[in-house]
Design an enzyme around this catalytic site. Sequence first.
Site, PDB file in Angstrom:
ATOM      1  N   ARG A  17      20.619   5.890   8.589  1.00 47.36           N
ATOM      2  CA  ARG A  17      20.629   5.240   7.553  1.00 47.36           C
ATOM      3  C   ARG A  17      19.207   5.294   6.847  1.00 47.36           C
ATOM      4  O   ARG A  17      19.156   4.671   5.710  1.00 47.36           O
ATOM      5  CB  ARG A  17      21.423   3.826   7.640  1.00 47.36           C
ATOM      6  CG  ARG A  17      23.012   4.280   7.569  1.00 47.36           C
ATOM      7  CD  ARG A  17      23.750   3.114   7.839  1.00 47.36           C
ATOM      8  NE  ARG A  17      23.457   2.398   9.215  1.00 47.36           N
ATOM      9  CZ  ARG A  17      23.910   1.391   9.846  1.00 47.36           C
ATOM     10  NH1 ARG A  17      24.456   0.533   8.901  1.00 47.36           N
ATOM     11  NH2 ARG A  17      23.959   1.187  10.829  1.00 47.36           N
ATOM     12  N   LYS A  24      13.769   6.286  13.693  1.00 46.53           N
ATOM     13  CA  LYS A  24      13.519   4.793  13.257  1.00 46.53           C
ATOM     14  C   LYS A  24      12.605   3.866  13.775  1.00 46.53           C
ATOM     15  O   LYS A  24      11.922   3.347  13.085  1.00 46.53           O
ATOM     16  CB  LYS A  24      15.049   4.084  13.326  1.00 46.53           C
ATOM     17  CG  LYS A  24      15.081   2.838  12.874  1.00 46.53           C
ATOM     18  CD  LYS A  24      16.608   2.378  12.411  1.00 46.53           C
ATOM     19  CE  LYS A  24      17.205   2.145  13.658  1.00 46.53           C
ATOM     20  NZ  LYS A  24      18.666   1.529  13.580  1.00 46.53           N
ATOM     21  N   ASN A 231      18.423  -1.288   9.843  1.00 44.80           N
ATOM     22  CA  ASN A 231      19.269   0.075   9.812  1.00 44.80           C
ATOM     23  C   ASN A 231      18.877   1.062   8.530  1.00 44.80           C
ATOM     24  O   ASN A 231      18.920   2.028   8.478  1.00 44.80           O
ATOM     25  CB  ASN A 231      20.537  -0.225   9.356  1.00 44.80           C
ATOM     26  CG  ASN A 231      21.424  -0.829  11.032  1.00 44.80           C
ATOM     27  OD1 ASN A 231      21.089  -0.188  11.744  1.00 44.80           O
ATOM     28  ND2 ASN A 231      21.961  -1.917  10.623  1.00 44.80           N
ATOM     29  N   ALA A 384     -31.015   0.933  -7.706  1.00 42.32           N
ATOM     30  CA  ALA A 384     -29.674   1.465  -8.355  1.00 42.32           C
ATOM     31  C   ALA A 384     -29.821   2.921  -8.411  1.00 42.32           C
ATOM     32  O   ALA A 384     -30.808   3.714  -8.965  1.00 42.32           O
ATOM     33  CB  ALA A 384     -29.437   0.733  -9.757  1.00 42.32           C
ATOM     34  N   ASN A 390     -26.979  13.947   1.976  1.00 46.01           N
ATOM     35  CA  ASN A 390     -26.971  14.299   3.678  1.00 46.01           C
ATOM     36  C   ASN A 390     -26.339  15.338   4.031  1.00 46.01           C
ATOM     37  O   ASN A 390     -26.220  15.646   5.360  1.00 46.01           O
ATOM     38  CB  ASN A 390     -26.205  12.803   4.288  1.00 46.01           C
ATOM     39  CG  ASN A 390     -24.799  12.811   3.513  1.00 46.01           C
ATOM     40  OD1 ASN A 390     -24.472  13.130   2.536  1.00 46.01           O
ATOM     41  ND2 ASN A 390     -23.998  12.104   4.371  1.00 46.01           N
ATOM     42  N   TYR A 391     -25.559  16.189   3.059  1.00 42.95           N
ATOM     43  CA  TYR A 391     -24.869  17.294   3.369  1.00 42.95           C
ATOM     44  C   TYR A 391     -25.243  18.354   2.690  1.00 42.95           C
ATOM     45  O   TYR A 391     -25.500  18.395   1.495  1.00 42.95           O
ATOM     46  CB  TYR A 391     -23.445  17.264   3.033  1.00 42.95           C
ATOM     47  CG  TYR A 391     -22.420  18.160   3.212  1.00 42.95           C
ATOM     48  CD1 TYR A 391     -22.380  18.474   4.521  1.00 42.95           C
ATOM     49  CD2 TYR A 391     -21.515  18.391   2.415  1.00 42.95           C
ATOM     50  CE1 TYR A 391     -21.480  19.545   5.051  1.00 42.95           C
ATOM     51  CE2 TYR A 391     -20.394  19.672   2.738  1.00 42.95           C
ATOM     52  CZ  TYR A 391     -20.652  20.051   4.128  1.00 42.95           C
ATOM     53  OH  TYR A 391     -19.841  20.976   4.452  1.00 42.95           O
ATOM     54  N   ARG A 444     -41.305  13.590  -9.522  1.00 41.47           N
ATOM     55  CA  ARG A 444     -40.565  14.041 -10.820  1.00 41.47           C
ATOM     56  C   ARG A 444     -41.675  14.432 -11.546  1.00 41.47           C
ATOM     57  O   ARG A 444     -42.875  14.320 -11.570  1.00 41.47           O
ATOM     58  CB  ARG A 444     -39.963  12.789 -11.317  1.00 41.47           C
ATOM     59  CG  ARG A 444     -41.016  11.697 -11.557  1.00 41.47           C
ATOM     60  CD  ARG A 444     -40.380  10.605 -12.180  1.00 41.47           C
ATOM     61  NE  ARG A 444     -40.443   9.103 -11.897  1.00 41.47           N
ATOM     62  CZ  ARG A 444     -41.628   8.460 -12.298  1.00 41.47           C
ATOM     63  NH1 ARG A 444     -42.435   8.848 -13.083  1.00 41.47           N
ATOM     64  NH2 ARG A 444     -41.767   7.317 -12.043  1.00 41.47           N
TER      65      ARG A 444
HETATM   66  C1  UD1 Z   1      25.455  -2.481  18.468  1.00 42.40           C
HETATM   67  C2  UD1 Z   1      26.494  -3.045  19.146  1.00 42.40           C
HETATM   68  C3  UD1 Z   1      27.000  -4.159  18.081  1.00 42.40           C
HETATM   69  C4  UD1 Z   1      25.723  -5.214  17.607  1.00 42.40           C
HETATM   70  C5  UD1 Z   1      24.746  -4.438  17.297  1.00 42.40           C
HETATM   71  C6  UD1 Z   1      23.599  -5.379  16.883  1.00 42.40           C
HETATM   72  C7  UD1 Z   1      27.457  -1.558  20.550  1.00 42.40           C
HETATM   73  C8  UD1 Z   1      28.564  -0.681  20.819  1.00 42.40           C
HETATM   74  N1  UD1 Z   1      27.574  -2.257  19.442  1.00 42.40           N
HETATM   75  O1  UD1 Z   1      25.925  -1.765  17.428  1.00 42.40           O
HETATM   76  O2  UD1 Z   1      27.859  -5.176  18.814  1.00 42.40           O
HETATM   77  O3  UD1 Z   1      26.342  -6.060  16.879  1.00 42.40           O
HETATM   78  O4  UD1 Z   1      24.349  -3.408  17.782  1.00 42.40           O
HETATM   79  O5  UD1 Z   1      22.604  -4.521  16.235  1.00 42.40           O
HETATM   80  O6  UD1 Z   1      26.523  -1.517  21.445  1.00 42.40           O
HETATM   81  N2  UD1 Z   1      21.011   3.846  21.014  1.00 42.40           N
HETATM   82  C9  UD1 Z   1      20.509   4.638  22.211  1.00 42.40           C
HETATM   83  N3  UD1 Z   1      21.276   5.567  22.650  1.00 42.40           N
HETATM   84  C10 UD1 Z   1      22.897   5.823  22.094  1.00 42.40           C
HETATM   85  C11 UD1 Z   1      23.127   4.897  21.153  1.00 42.40           C
HETATM   86  C12 UD1 Z   1      22.332   3.917  20.635  1.00 42.40           C
HETATM   87  O7  UD1 Z   1      19.322   4.658  22.360  1.00 42.40           O
HETATM   88  O8  UD1 Z   1      23.335   6.689  22.473  1.00 42.40           O
HETATM   89  C13 UD1 Z   1      20.238   2.675  20.624  1.00 42.40           C
HETATM   90  C14 UD1 Z   1      19.706   2.778  19.182  1.00 42.40           C
HETATM   91  O9  UD1 Z   1      18.643   3.546  18.980  1.00 42.40           O
HETATM   92  C15 UD1 Z   1      19.742   1.468  18.767  1.00 42.40           C
HETATM   93  C16 UD1 Z   1      20.373   0.782  19.561  1.00 42.40           C
HETATM   94  O10 UD1 Z   1      20.858   1.395  20.827  1.00 42.40           O
HETATM   95  O11 UD1 Z   1      18.421   1.098  18.726  1.00 42.40           O
HETATM   96  C17 UD1 Z   1      21.955   0.249  18.986  1.00 42.40           C
HETATM   97  O12 UD1 Z   1      22.669   1.276  18.588  1.00 42.40           O
HETATM   98  P1  UD1 Z   1      23.285   1.350  17.351  1.00 42.40           P
HETATM   99  O13 UD1 Z   1      24.161   2.651  17.242  1.00 42.40           O
HETATM  100  O14 UD1 Z   1      22.558   0.856  16.002  1.00 42.40           O
HETATM  101  O15 UD1 Z   1      24.351   0.231  17.564  1.00 42.40           O
HETATM  102  P2  UD1 Z   1      25.043  -0.461  16.611  1.00 42.40           P
HETATM  103  O16 UD1 Z   1      26.385   0.261  15.766  1.00 42.40           O
HETATM  104  O17 UD1 Z   1      24.339  -1.194  15.354  1.00 42.40           O
HETATM  105 CA    CA Z   2      22.038  -1.019  14.484  1.00 37.91          CA
END
Ligand code: UD1
Ligand code: CA
Length: 463
Positions: A17, A24, A231, A384, A390-391, A444
Amino acid sequence: MSSNVSVVILAAGLGTRMKSNLAKVLHRAGGACLLEHVILAAKSIAPPDRITAVIGHQADRVRAEVARLGISFHVQEEQKGTGHALHICAGLPGHRSGRIVVLYGDCPLLSPVTLQRLMQVHEQSGCAATVITTHLNNPTGYGRIIRDARGYVEAIVEEKAATSEQKLVTEINSGIYCFEAAALWPHLDRVQPNPASGEIYLTDVVEHFRTSGLATIPLAVEDPNEVLGINTRVELAEVDRIFRQRKTRELMLSGVTIEKPETVTVDFAVEVGRDTMIGPFAQLLGRTKIGEECSIGACSILDNAELEDGAQVHPFSSVQDSRLAAGAHAGPYARLRMGAVVEKEAHVGNFVELKKTRLGRGSKAMHLAYLGDSTIGANVNIGAGTITCNYDGQKKHPTLIGDGAFVGSNSTLVAPAEIGAGSYVAAASVVTEPVPEDALAIGRGRQVNKEGWAKRRREQPAK
Ligand code: UD1
Ligand code: CA
């Protein structure tokens, strides 16, 4: 800081998003990338060698950006959900026992104070897990916290799976947890992929705990900003605004005057001494360090600048990787860059640029000059319009100006150039030879006056 805490920061997602080519967690707010803020908070509860970031999208770039902070990285090749991201860390050294704290790389406003509270509450409760929650007026999109009669967490229900009744719950899952490692790993093993998305949800572990008689306790925080996950770029801008507000407030409470603080941008690592004044729309960036009783004029931009006590930067100036010693002045409309130094009580005025140049104690360059690759002694006057050439089209050459020299207006100093101490350069000279100490250099053409010439021209009949 307890020795049995490991921190895992989930940061592998692309962040669809954001509509960005950049991962991100590399987007910036408050003067650092999102992940850096999270790492700094993590360092308040664990040493860097106990902090691991799970990375995936643009793993190399993410690693390079925060490597200097000394943490470890673990690559999640395919993003199969928050549960999967944590699961791949099960075998890391030290992760089998003690406590595992899970943070999100896109949740940068979490404070060290709240993290420490998480550890305390977890320790005192003796529960298998503690989860940070908060109440939101609009909880749409978040996992909802379903509490049991005793107030423990019965389940975390994702938006997509929530019933219309569960959707009315305003207490949301922040995604920040502290787990007992011994309980976490065997239960996480049992979590099956979500039938709808195919992802392994970390949130599902709570229900597995419950069926084994293990409790998860919620820790509700008052300030929802603390757990604000980013997000979109709209949320990024909002988080940036909160960081800026926190920083200017902290500075004002420590004795710095800020005019129209809502217009001022100060990066988180900037230091400012007492009784310094900061004008509207000023930007203090990077590792800028400002002493006491300084003043920073409106709309000036200081990036990795150092100002000793009492130094003044007047409005609309740019100071980058440069230093002003005590009582030095620059601007309005001055530009200092690439290691420029303005020594004690020296003055740089309007439309003067200093590049890799040292302007000695008490010296002045007040108007319209370019001084590059120059070493200028004490009590020198730069007229002034003085320009150092220099270059030569291929190489940069130095200019040396001795103490007490007087360089007349509109002089052109062709580098390498040497102007001896106490010497004079006549206005509008082109200096191509060294000027000896105490000499006068005139480079000059001599002025010729043609008596009556103008009058004769006027009186000539037009052709
Ligand atoms: C998640 C939570 C949700 C919570 C919300 C808060 C779960 C299933 N849901 O949802 O309950 O309210 O966060 O923000 O956990 N990431 C990885 N690898 C992956 C998936 C995600 O590293 O395979 C990381 C993402 O980069 C991110 C974080 O985990 O930093 C959260 O992932 P995201 O997909 O944003 O979870 P949400 O759907 O927001
Ligand atoms: Ca999230």
